[in-house]
Design an enzyme around this catalytic site. Structure first.
Site, PDB file in Angstrom:
ATOM      1  N   TYR A 154       0.841  -1.202   0.000  1.00 53.51           N
ATOM      2  CA  TYR A 154       0.000   0.000   0.000  1.00 53.51           C
ATOM      3  C   TYR A 154       0.881   1.260   0.000  1.00 53.51           C
ATOM      4  O   TYR A 154       0.686   2.173  -0.819  1.00 53.51           O
ATOM      5  CB  TYR A 154      -0.931  -0.004   1.218  1.00 53.51           C
ATOM      6  CG  TYR A 154      -1.649   1.306   1.413  1.00 53.51           C
ATOM      7  CD1 TYR A 154      -2.651   1.711   0.536  1.00 53.51           C
ATOM      8  CD2 TYR A 154      -1.310   2.158   2.467  1.00 53.51           C
ATOM      9  CE1 TYR A 154      -3.300   2.941   0.700  1.00 53.51           C
ATOM     10  CE2 TYR A 154      -1.952   3.369   2.641  1.00 53.51           C
ATOM     11  CZ  TYR A 154      -2.945   3.757   1.758  1.00 53.51           C
ATOM     12  OH  TYR A 154      -3.577   4.964   1.919  1.00 53.51           O
TER      13      TYR A 154
HETATM   14  N1  LIG Z   1      -8.608   7.253   5.658  1.00 54.37           N
HETATM   15  C1  LIG Z   1      -7.332   7.427   5.955  1.00 54.37           C
HETATM   16  O1  LIG Z   1      -6.934   7.446   7.121  1.00 54.37           O
HETATM   17  C2  LIG Z   1      -6.321   7.638   4.854  1.00 54.37           C
HETATM   18  C3  LIG Z   1      -4.974   7.867   5.214  1.00 54.37           C
HETATM   19  C4  LIG Z   1      -4.049   8.050   4.221  1.00 54.37           C
HETATM   20  C5  LIG Z   1      -4.421   8.050   2.886  1.00 54.37           C
HETATM   21  N2  LIG Z   1      -5.722   7.815   2.557  1.00 54.37           N
HETATM   22  C6  LIG Z   1      -6.093   7.807   1.136  1.00 54.37           C
HETATM   23  O2  LIG Z   1      -7.224   8.639   0.970  1.00 54.37           O
HETATM   24  C7  LIG Z   1      -8.065   8.097  -0.042  1.00 54.37           C
HETATM   25  C8  LIG Z   1      -9.469   7.883   0.474  1.00 54.37           C
HETATM   26  O3  LIG Z   1      -9.427   6.975   1.576  1.00 54.37           O
HETATM   27  P1  LIG Z   1     -10.746   6.505   2.332  1.00 54.37           P
HETATM   28  O4  LIG Z   1     -10.371   6.217   3.733  1.00 54.37           O
HETATM   29  O5  LIG Z   1     -11.845   7.440   2.035  1.00 54.37           O
HETATM   30  O6  LIG Z   1     -10.993   5.089   1.619  1.00 54.37           O
HETATM   31  P2  LIG Z   1     -12.326   4.485   0.981  1.00 54.37           P
HETATM   32  O7  LIG Z   1     -12.021   3.059   0.682  1.00 54.37           O
HETATM   33  O8  LIG Z   1     -13.501   4.780   1.853  1.00 54.37           O
HETATM   34  O9  LIG Z   1     -12.484   5.317  -0.363  1.00 54.37           O
HETATM   35  C9  LIG Z   1     -11.867   4.963  -1.583  1.00 54.37           C
HETATM   36  C10 LIG Z   1     -12.942   4.863  -2.650  1.00 54.37           C
HETATM   37  O10 LIG Z   1     -12.321   4.545  -3.903  1.00 54.37           O
HETATM   38  C11 LIG Z   1     -13.187   3.664  -4.596  1.00 54.37           C
HETATM   39  N3  LIG Z   1     -12.420   2.871  -5.564  1.00 54.37           N
HETATM   40  C12 LIG Z   1     -11.570   1.851  -5.307  1.00 54.37           C
HETATM   41  N4  LIG Z   1     -11.100   1.329  -6.453  1.00 54.37           N
HETATM   42  C13 LIG Z   1     -11.667   2.056  -7.463  1.00 54.37           C
HETATM   43  C14 LIG Z   1     -11.583   1.976  -8.868  1.00 54.37           C
HETATM   44  N5  LIG Z   1     -10.817   1.054  -9.471  1.00 54.37           N
HETATM   45  N6  LIG Z   1     -12.300   2.842  -9.612  1.00 54.37           N
HETATM   46  C15 LIG Z   1     -13.088   3.769  -9.009  1.00 54.37           C
HETATM   47  N7  LIG Z   1     -13.214   3.893  -7.665  1.00 54.37           N
HETATM   48  C16 LIG Z   1     -12.506   3.035  -6.910  1.00 54.37           C
HETATM   49  C17 LIG Z   1     -13.792   2.777  -3.517  1.00 54.37           C
HETATM   50  O11 LIG Z   1     -15.003   2.160  -3.935  1.00 54.37           O
HETATM   51  C18 LIG Z   1     -13.970   3.766  -2.367  1.00 54.37           C
HETATM   52  O12 LIG Z   1     -15.293   4.286  -2.336  1.00 54.37           O
HETATM   53  C19 LIG Z   1      -7.379   6.824  -0.529  1.00 54.37           C
HETATM   54  O13 LIG Z   1      -6.593   7.142  -1.660  1.00 54.37           O
HETATM   55  C20 LIG Z   1      -6.504   6.439   0.641  1.00 54.37           C
HETATM   56  O14 LIG Z   1      -5.405   5.663   0.220  1.00 54.37           O
HETATM   57  C21 LIG Z   1      -6.684   7.619   3.515  1.00 54.37           C
END
Ligand SMILES: NC(=O)c1ccc[n+]([C@@H]2O[C@H](COP(=O)([O-])OP(=O)(O)OC[C@H]3O[C@@H](n4cnc5c(N)ncnc54)[C@H](O)[C@@H]3O)[C@@H](O)[C@H]2O)c1
Length: 323
Positions: A154
Site C-alpha cells: 500500500y
Molecule cells: N482514511 C485514511 O486514514 C487515509 C490515510 C491516508 C491516505 N488515505 C487515502 O485517501 C483516499 C481515500 O481513503 P478513504 O479512507 O476514504 O478510503 P475508501 O475506501 O472509503 O475510499 C476509496 C474509494 O475509492 C473507490 N475505488 C476503489 N477502487 C476504485 C476503482 N478502481 N475505480 C473507481 N473507484 C474506486 C472505492 O469504492 C472507495 O469508495 C485513498 O486514496 C486512501 O489511500 C486515507
C-alpha cells in the site's frame, strides 16, 4: 462556481470532500466503482447524502478508474480534480499486492493520462499517505525526509502515485498537490479502521484485537480538518507540492483504547496479538509546510474528535445504520 471531479467520491473521505464542495456552491462529479472492500451499503448511503446535499449539482458516475474511456468522460469539463479513489489499508495490501498496484498505480496513471489529453490544465490533488514514511524513526515526519523505503505494498503504491504525479506535472505543467494524510477518523470512517472497529467491539462487548504492547503511536486527524486541507490545496494549487496533513500530535494504541472506553463508558477486553508485518511504530506529522503555504493546521483535538465519532456511531447504530 467550479466543477470538481472527486474520484472515490462514494468512500469515506471522498463523500466528505464532495459534500463540503457542494455546500460551498461547487458542482461535483464523483467517480466510484463501489469496490466491495467494505460494506457497499455504506457507500450507497454516502451517495444518498450527496444527492440530498447537492441535488442537480452532484453527478455520480459509476465506473472504474482503470478504464480509459471512463476517465476521459469524467475529466471532461472539470476545473479541478481531487483524486481519492484507491484501495486503502496496509494489511490487506500484503495479501494482494498486485491488485493494489493495479488500482492505485495503473488506475492513477489512466486518470492522469486522461487529464494530459485535455486542452485545459486543471489543478489536481492526490491522496497520498503517511505510510510513505515507512519505518522512519526521525520525528516528526517532514516532507523532505527520505521516503524510498516503504514497508507495505500500500505504502509503495502511494509513493508510486506521488512519483507519477510529478512526471505528469513535469510534462504538462499542471499544478499537482500530493497530500499525505495521517490516519483520518470521524463520522463515516471505514469500518475496518481501528477507531471504528474498536468502537463497534466495545459496544457489542467483544474483545479488541490489540497488536503488540500498545506503545505504537499514531497521529490521528479529524476528517473535517482533512477536508479543509484538501479544499485549501485545490484552491491554492501551484507547481508540484507535497504536504503532510496530520494532527501534529501522537496517541499510543493503549491510550486510544482508554479514550474510546471512557467515551463509551464500557470496559475494554483485549485480545493480545503480535505486531503485524507492514505496520509502523509511529506516525507523526510536521505540518509546518501546510501551515505556511495553505494556512492549514488541524483544529480538532483527539478527545473531542473521538467524542464526535462516538456520538455519530451510536446515532447510526440506533437508526439501524452501522452494524
Ligand atoms: N482514511 C485514511 O486514514 C487515509 C490515510 C491516508 C491516505 N488515505 C487515502 O485517501 C483516499 C481515500 O481513503 P478513504 O479512507 O476514504 O478510503 P475508501 O475506501 O472509503 O475510499 C476509496 C474509494 O475509492 C473507490 N475505488 C476503489 N477502487 C476504485 C476503482 N478502481 N475505480 C473507481 N473507484 C474506486 C472505492 O469504492 C472507495 O469508495 C485513498 O486514496 C486512501 O489511500 C486515507
Amino acid at each position: 462556481m467550479n466543477r470538481v471531479l472527486v474520484t472515490g467520491g462514494a468512500g469515506f473521505l471522498g463523500a466528505h470532500v464532495a459534500e463540503q464542495l457542494l455546500r460551498r456552491g461547487d458542482r461535483v462529479r464523483t467517480l466510484d466503482n463501489l469496490d466491495p472492500f467494505y460494506d457497499v451499503r455504506i457507500k450507497r448511503r454516502n451517495l444518498e447524502r450527496l444527492r440530498a446535499a447537492g441535488g442537480a449539482h452532484h453527478e455520480f458516475v459509476y465506473g472504474d478508474l482503470r478504464d480509459a474511456r471512463t476517465c476521459a468522460r469524467v475529466v471532461d469539463g472539470v476545473d479541478g480534480v481531487v483524486h481519492l479513489a484507491a484501495l486503502a489499508g496496509v494489511r490487506p495490501s500484503i495479501q494482494d499486492p498486485g491488485r493494489y498496484m493495479d488500482v492505485n498505480v495503473t488506475g492513477s496513471q489512466v486518470l492522469l493520462s486522461a487529464l494530459a489529453g485535455q486542452r485545459r490544465q486543471v489543478p489536481v490533488v492526490f491522496a497520498s499517505s503517511s505510510s510513505v514514511y515507512g519505518g522512519n524513526t526521525k520525528v516528526p515526519f517532514a516532507e523532505s525526509d527520505p521516503v524510498d523505503r516503504p514497508v507495505s505494498p500500500y505504502a509503495a503504491s502511494k509513493k508510486a502515485g506521488e512519483v507519477l504525479c510529478h512526471t505528469f506535472h513535469h510534462l504538462t505543467g499542471t499544478p499537482v498537490t500530493c497530500l499525505r494524510f495521517f490516519t483520518v477518523y470521524g463520522p463515516g470512517q471505514r469500518p475496518e479502521m481501528a477507531i471504528h472497529q474498536f468502537t463497534r467491539r466495545l459496544v457489542s462487548g467483544e474483545a479488541l484485537p490489540f497488536f503488540g504492547d500498545g506503545s505504537t503511536r499514531r497521529d490521528y486527524t479529524y476528517v473535517d480538518d482533512v477536508v479543509a486541507g484538501v479544499l485549501a490545496a485545490l484552491d491554492r494549487a501551484a507547481g508540484y507540492r507535497i504536504y503532510n496533513l496530520g494532527g501534529a500530535e501522537t496517541t499510543s494504541l493503549a491510550d486510544m483504547v482508554r479514550i474510546l472506553a471512557e467515551a463509551l463508558d464500557r470496559p475494554a477486553r483485549l485480545e493480545r496479538l503480535p505486531e503485524q508485518p507492514g505496520d509502523v511504530r509511529i506516525t507523526y506529522a510536521d505540518t509546518t509546510l501546510a501551515q505556511r503555504d495553505l494556512g492549514w493546521r488541524a483544529k480538532v483535538p483527539i478527545r473531542e474528535g473521538v467524542q464526535r465519532f462516538v456520538a455519530w456511531y451510536l446515532a447510526e447504530r440506533a437508526a439501524g445504520g452501522v452494524a
